[in-house]
Motif scaffolding. Structure first.
Motif, PDB file in Angstrom:
ATOM      1  N   TRP A 137     -32.847 -47.125  23.364  1.00 56.62           N
ATOM      2  CA  TRP A 137     -31.574 -47.607  22.857  1.00 56.62           C
ATOM      3  C   TRP A 137     -31.822 -48.266  21.507  1.00 56.62           C
ATOM      4  O   TRP A 137     -31.783 -47.621  20.483  1.00 56.62           O
ATOM      5  CB  TRP A 137     -30.951 -48.560  23.878  1.00 56.62           C
ATOM      6  CG  TRP A 137     -29.674 -49.195  23.432  1.00 56.62           C
ATOM      7  CD1 TRP A 137     -28.723 -48.641  22.634  1.00 56.62           C
ATOM      8  CD2 TRP A 137     -29.211 -50.509  23.753  1.00 56.62           C
ATOM      9  NE1 TRP A 137     -27.692 -49.513  22.434  1.00 56.62           N
ATOM     10  CE2 TRP A 137     -27.957 -50.676  23.116  1.00 56.62           C
ATOM     11  CE3 TRP A 137     -29.714 -51.546  24.516  1.00 56.62           C
ATOM     12  CZ2 TRP A 137     -27.224 -51.859  23.234  1.00 56.62           C
ATOM     13  CZ3 TRP A 137     -28.967 -52.702  24.636  1.00 56.62           C
ATOM     14  CH2 TRP A 137     -27.746 -52.847  23.997  1.00 56.62           C
ATOM     15  N   GLN A 138     -32.166 -49.527  21.480  1.00 58.22           N
ATOM     16  CA  GLN A 138     -32.352 -50.229  20.212  1.00 58.22           C
ATOM     17  C   GLN A 138     -33.513 -51.206  20.317  1.00 58.22           C
ATOM     18  O   GLN A 138     -33.650 -51.912  21.301  1.00 58.22           O
ATOM     19  CB  GLN A 138     -31.109 -51.041  19.833  1.00 58.22           C
ATOM     20  CG  GLN A 138     -29.859 -50.237  19.619  1.00 58.22           C
ATOM     21  CD  GLN A 138     -28.681 -51.147  19.294  1.00 58.22           C
ATOM     22  OE1 GLN A 138     -28.756 -52.349  19.466  1.00 58.22           O
ATOM     23  NE2 GLN A 138     -27.602 -50.570  18.818  1.00 58.22           N
ATOM     24  N   PHE A 139     -34.347 -51.232  19.280  1.00 56.41           N
ATOM     25  CA  PHE A 139     -35.221 -52.378  19.065  1.00 56.41           C
ATOM     26  C   PHE A 139     -34.460 -53.415  18.237  1.00 56.41           C
ATOM     27  O   PHE A 139     -34.661 -54.600  18.351  1.00 56.41           O
ATOM     28  CB  PHE A 139     -36.491 -51.972  18.310  1.00 56.41           C
ATOM     29  CG  PHE A 139     -37.438 -51.155  19.140  1.00 56.41           C
ATOM     30  CD1 PHE A 139     -38.220 -51.753  20.115  1.00 56.41           C
ATOM     31  CD2 PHE A 139     -37.546 -49.790  18.951  1.00 56.41           C
ATOM     32  CE1 PHE A 139     -39.101 -51.000  20.876  1.00 56.41           C
ATOM     33  CE2 PHE A 139     -38.420 -49.034  19.709  1.00 56.41           C
ATOM     34  CZ  PHE A 139     -39.199 -49.642  20.674  1.00 56.41           C
ATOM     35  N   ASP A 194     -29.394 -43.669  17.717  1.00 58.58           N
ATOM     36  CA  ASP A 194     -28.024 -43.259  18.033  1.00 58.58           C
ATOM     37  C   ASP A 194     -28.056 -42.505  19.356  1.00 58.58           C
ATOM     38  O   ASP A 194     -27.971 -41.283  19.411  1.00 58.58           O
ATOM     39  CB  ASP A 194     -27.462 -42.391  16.903  1.00 58.58           C
ATOM     40  CG  ASP A 194     -25.994 -42.033  17.114  1.00 58.58           C
ATOM     41  OD1 ASP A 194     -25.432 -42.409  18.163  1.00 58.58           O
ATOM     42  OD2 ASP A 194     -25.421 -41.364  16.247  1.00 58.58           O
ATOM     43  N   ASP A 195     -28.202 -43.271  20.450  1.00 60.99           N
ATOM     44  CA  ASP A 195     -28.405 -42.649  21.757  1.00 60.99           C
ATOM     45  C   ASP A 195     -27.182 -41.868  22.223  1.00 60.99           C
ATOM     46  O   ASP A 195     -27.310 -40.879  22.950  1.00 60.99           O
ATOM     47  CB  ASP A 195     -28.782 -43.703  22.797  1.00 60.99           C
ATOM     48  CG  ASP A 195     -27.710 -44.769  22.976  1.00 60.99           C
ATOM     49  OD1 ASP A 195     -27.468 -45.524  22.021  1.00 60.99           O
ATOM     50  OD2 ASP A 195     -27.116 -44.848  24.064  1.00 60.99           O
ATOM     51  N   GLN A 196     -25.992 -42.281  21.806  1.00 60.75           N
ATOM     52  CA  GLN A 196     -24.796 -41.580  22.260  1.00 60.75           C
ATOM     53  C   GLN A 196     -24.720 -40.172  21.662  1.00 60.75           C
ATOM     54  O   GLN A 196     -24.432 -39.208  22.367  1.00 60.75           O
ATOM     55  CB  GLN A 196     -23.551 -42.386  21.895  1.00 60.75           C
ATOM     56  CG  GLN A 196     -23.503 -43.756  22.547  1.00 60.75           C
ATOM     57  CD  GLN A 196     -23.536 -43.694  24.064  1.00 60.75           C
ATOM     58  OE1 GLN A 196     -22.634 -43.162  24.699  1.00 60.75           O
ATOM     59  NE2 GLN A 196     -24.590 -44.235  24.663  1.00 60.75           N
ATOM     60  N   THR A 197     -24.999 -40.067  20.358  1.00 64.45           N
ATOM     61  CA  THR A 197     -25.059 -38.737  19.740  1.00 64.45           C
ATOM     62  C   THR A 197     -26.184 -37.919  20.349  1.00 64.45           C
ATOM     63  O   THR A 197     -26.028 -36.727  20.630  1.00 64.45           O
ATOM     64  CB  THR A 197     -25.252 -38.852  18.225  1.00 64.45           C
ATOM     65  OG1 THR A 197     -24.082 -39.432  17.647  1.00 64.45           O
ATOM     66  CG2 THR A 197     -25.505 -37.493  17.590  1.00 64.45           C
ATOM     67  N   LEU A 198     -27.322 -38.562  20.575  1.00 63.85           N
ATOM     68  CA  LEU A 198     -28.483 -37.858  21.122  1.00 63.85           C
ATOM     69  C   LEU A 198     -28.139 -37.217  22.465  1.00 63.85           C
ATOM     70  O   LEU A 198     -28.394 -36.022  22.687  1.00 63.85           O
ATOM     71  CB  LEU A 198     -29.635 -38.853  21.265  1.00 63.85           C
ATOM     72  CG  LEU A 198     -31.007 -38.339  21.684  1.00 63.85           C
ATOM     73  CD1 LEU A 198     -32.082 -39.302  21.195  1.00 63.85           C
ATOM     74  CD2 LEU A 198     -31.117 -38.194  23.196  1.00 63.85           C
ATOM     75  N   GLU A 211     -26.971 -48.919  31.935  1.00 62.00           N
ATOM     76  CA  GLU A 211     -25.579 -48.466  32.105  1.00 62.00           C
ATOM     77  C   GLU A 211     -25.269 -47.274  31.207  1.00 62.00           C
ATOM     78  O   GLU A 211     -24.603 -46.312  31.611  1.00 62.00           O
ATOM     79  CB  GLU A 211     -24.612 -49.614  31.786  1.00 62.00           C
ATOM     80  CG  GLU A 211     -24.538 -50.686  32.853  1.00 62.00           C
ATOM     81  CD  GLU A 211     -23.791 -50.244  34.093  1.00 62.00           C
ATOM     82  OE1 GLU A 211     -23.280 -49.105  34.121  1.00 62.00           O
ATOM     83  OE2 GLU A 211     -23.715 -51.044  35.045  1.00 62.00           O
ATOM     84  N   ARG A 212     -25.796 -47.315  29.983  1.00 63.13           N
ATOM     85  CA  ARG A 212     -25.479 -46.259  29.031  1.00 63.13           C
ATOM     86  C   ARG A 212     -26.074 -44.920  29.471  1.00 63.13           C
ATOM     87  O   ARG A 212     -25.417 -43.875  29.407  1.00 63.13           O
ATOM     88  CB  ARG A 212     -26.000 -46.643  27.641  1.00 63.13           C
ATOM     89  CG  ARG A 212     -25.235 -47.778  27.015  1.00 63.13           C
ATOM     90  CD  ARG A 212     -26.037 -48.435  25.899  1.00 63.13           C
ATOM     91  NE  ARG A 212     -26.090 -47.639  24.688  1.00 63.13           N
ATOM     92  CZ  ARG A 212     -25.248 -47.775  23.658  1.00 63.13           C
ATOM     93  NH1 ARG A 212     -24.273 -48.643  23.706  1.00 63.13           N
ATOM     94  NH2 ARG A 212     -25.403 -47.030  22.573  1.00 63.13           N
ATOM     95  N   ILE A 213     -27.326 -44.933  29.912  1.00 61.42           N
ATOM     96  CA  ILE A 213     -27.956 -43.657  30.252  1.00 61.42           C
ATOM     97  C   ILE A 213     -27.600 -43.206  31.670  1.00 61.42           C
ATOM     98  O   ILE A 213     -27.491 -42.004  31.931  1.00 61.42           O
ATOM     99  CB  ILE A 213     -29.492 -43.711  30.077  1.00 61.42           C
ATOM    100  CG1 ILE A 213     -30.077 -42.293  30.176  1.00 61.42           C
ATOM    101  CG2 ILE A 213     -30.150 -44.667  31.060  1.00 61.42           C
ATOM    102  CD1 ILE A 213     -31.509 -42.178  29.758  1.00 61.42           C
ATOM    103  N   VAL A 214     -27.373 -44.126  32.568  1.00 64.08           N
ATOM    104  CA  VAL A 214     -27.027 -43.734  33.941  1.00 64.08           C
ATOM    105  C   VAL A 214     -25.553 -43.372  34.043  1.00 64.08           C
ATOM    106  O   VAL A 214     -25.189 -42.322  34.587  1.00 64.08           O
ATOM    107  CB  VAL A 214     -27.379 -44.863  34.934  1.00 64.08           C
ATOM    108  CG1 VAL A 214     -26.837 -44.540  36.328  1.00 64.08           C
ATOM    109  CG2 VAL A 214     -28.891 -45.066  34.994  1.00 64.08           C
ATOM    110  N   ASN A 215     -24.690 -44.221  33.492  1.00 65.71           N
ATOM    111  CA  ASN A 215     -23.250 -44.073  33.718  1.00 65.71           C
ATOM    112  C   ASN A 215     -22.464 -43.650  32.487  1.00 65.71           C
ATOM    113  O   ASN A 215     -21.242 -43.554  32.538  1.00 65.71           O
ATOM    114  CB  ASN A 215     -22.674 -45.396  34.232  1.00 65.71           C
ATOM    115  CG  ASN A 215     -23.179 -45.749  35.620  1.00 65.71           C
ATOM    116  OD1 ASN A 215     -23.320 -44.878  36.472  1.00 65.71           O
ATOM    117  ND2 ASN A 215     -23.489 -47.015  35.845  1.00 65.71           N
ATOM    118  N   GLY A 216     -23.140 -43.398  31.373  1.00 69.39           N
ATOM    119  CA  GLY A 216     -22.446 -43.005  30.157  1.00 69.39           C
ATOM    120  C   GLY A 216     -21.842 -41.616  30.254  1.00 69.39           C
ATOM    121  O   GLY A 216     -22.142 -40.838  31.175  1.00 69.39           O
ATOM    122  N   PRO A 217     -20.981 -41.253  29.292  1.00 76.55           N
ATOM    123  CA  PRO A 217     -20.257 -39.972  29.363  1.00 76.55           C
ATOM    124  C   PRO A 217     -21.163 -38.755  29.319  1.00 76.55           C
ATOM    125  O   PRO A 217     -20.798 -37.701  29.838  1.00 76.55           O
ATOM    126  CB  PRO A 217     -19.324 -40.022  28.145  1.00 76.55           C
ATOM    127  CG  PRO A 217     -19.906 -41.063  27.248  1.00 76.55           C
ATOM    128  CD  PRO A 217     -20.564 -42.070  28.131  1.00 76.55           C
TER     129      PRO A 217
END
Length: 449
Positions: free
Chosen positions: A253-255, A261-265, A305-311
């Protein structure tokens, strides 16, 4: 940079008595293998990795994590092993890891972490030494070609003399094959996996051609180098256009704000049919890369949450390997996102830009939002978006913008890289928030300079 094209003998096709006779495929017919740019199972079904990295070599007692990662939606786990740079993982331990993967219906990517940063980190092992480790484990790996991918060495070259990666990787692949391994092989790029000098990109065909079984997949690690949508898309485009097999073997995610840009990835991986493996379940010295708090599967971090439950996350996109029956992810638990139809906000404008607010995912107590900024008929240098919540919601994290709150009013200002936009252009930023009772969509205002 040099780009050397190597050639291998083509599969012979002979025409005898007007009947086409094909040479048996070179790959291990009983296992996972490459077909074009895809990974497929022995039965020909395409398999797209959706998984999590697990630092087993340092947390060997966390065996319950395999079931937890499966429950989080993963179909693959990339397992960190060591051949001696840290406490060596023995054949018995590796056998147990494989059994844990199989028991939890996970494809097992085994990686040797000893090679991390070779040439720059004096403690790192060479790829040749990594192959020796795998040779020592051959008795417990043979016969597991349906279930195990061998990632020869993690981030095998640092930033010093990254060009040595090509020859070292070719030699490692050929040494694995000469020792009888038929598994799908995964090879990481140099520059600590991020390939920012494009050594792997520019020598990909040479490396792929070095495998007499045509059964190697390339792996890119995407961190700070890949902090914009353009950097991600441009890199992936080259591999897709050349029909080269690729997975995103690590990403976080971020340091710091504005990194990764994990969402685009994840969206690009889903659109292109590319596998991804997020780093990592827990145990990092920098906990911002932990998906769980202390290996507690009931306590997901923001990244979790972002990687497990993201769109485009695990629960939304992961599909189990057919070798295990191809069972789809279980019904979402109460903490999983509720599928939502896009609910754009009413928007107002200064004439220079408009903004649309959308809830892209929602779970008990939390949600993910996206705001799209669209420029009017004249170019702008910067933008500011504001809205006021009526239901007590709060914003906890954001990416692609600097977001501040004052009471119920939220103000988002462009990042350094997405403020200057041409007429008619658009950009997005995203955020995570919390809610109780209601989560109405506010009216959003956009102002530009």
């Amino acid at each position: 940079m040099k780009r050397r094209l190597a050639t291998i003998a083509a599969v012979l096709v002979t025409l005898t008595a007007s009947v086409l006779t094909f040479v048996t495929p070179a790959y291990a017919a009983t296992g996972l293998h490459v077909s074009g740019r895809n990974i497929v199972e022995a039965n020909g079904s395409t398999f797209i990795m959706r998984g999590i990295n697990h630092m087993h070599t340092w947390y060997a007692g966390q065996t319950g994590s395999f079931a937890d990662m499966k429950a989080a939606g993963a179909n693959t786990v990339r397992v960190v092993l060591s051949g001696g740079r840290w406490t060596a993982n023995t054949a018995a331990d590796v056998t147990n890891v494989i059994n844990l993967c199989k028991a939890n219906r996970l494809i097992c990517v085994l990686e040797n972490h000893d090679t991390t940063g070779y040439g720059e980190d004096s403690a790192a092992y060479s790829l040749d030494q990594a192959v020796d480790y795998w040779v020592g484990l051959k008795s417990v790996l043979t016969g597991q070609e349906n279930h195990v991918v061998i990632n020869i060495g993690n981030e095998p070259i640092g930033n010093t003399n990254a060009g040595q990666w090509t020859a070292a990787t070719v030699a490692a692949i050929q040494k694995m094959r000469s020792n009888g391994f038929e598994h799908l092989l995964m090879v990481d790029g140099p520059n600590w996996g991020q390939d920012w000098q494009y050594t792997m990109r520019d020598n990909a065909q040479t490396v792929l051609d070095a495998d007499p079984l045509d059964n190697t997949v390339l792996s890119i690690h995407m961190y700070a180098v890949f902090n914009t949508a353009a950097s991600i898309r441009n890199y992936l485009d080259v591999f897709q256009n050349n029909n080269w097999p690729l997975v995103i073997g690590e990403f976080g995610w971020q340091f710091a704000s504005g990194e990764v840009d994990d969402q685009t990835l994840m969206a690009e991986a889903q659109a292109r049919g590319i596998g991804y493996l997020g780093w990592s379940w827990a145990g990092n010295t920098d906990p911002i890369l932990d998906m769980t708090d202390g290996f507690d599967a009931t306590s997901l971090t923001t990244w979790g949450e972002r990687i497990v439950n993201g769109p485009n996350g695990l629960k939304a996109t992961s599909r189990e390997a057919t070798i295990f029956g191809g069972v789809q992810p279980s019904s979402p638990t109460p903490s999983s996102p509720t599928p939502l139809s896009p609910s754009p906000s009413p928007s107002t404008s200064t004439g220079a830009c408009t903004a649309d607010y959308t809830i892209t995912g929602q779970w008990q107590g939390g949600f993910q939002g996206d705001v799209k900024i669209t420029v009017g008929s004249a170019a702008i240098r910067n933008w500011t978006v504001t809205w006021t919540y009526a239901d007590g919601q709060t914003v906890s994290n954001a990416w692609g913008a600097t977001v501040t709150s004052s009471g119920a009013t939220v103000t988002a200002r462009n990042a350094a890289w997405n403020g200057a936009l041409a007429a008619g252009a658009s950009t997005n930023f995203g955020f995570l928030g919390s809610w109780t009772g209601a989560n109405g969509v506010p009216t959003v205002t956009c102002a530009a300079g």
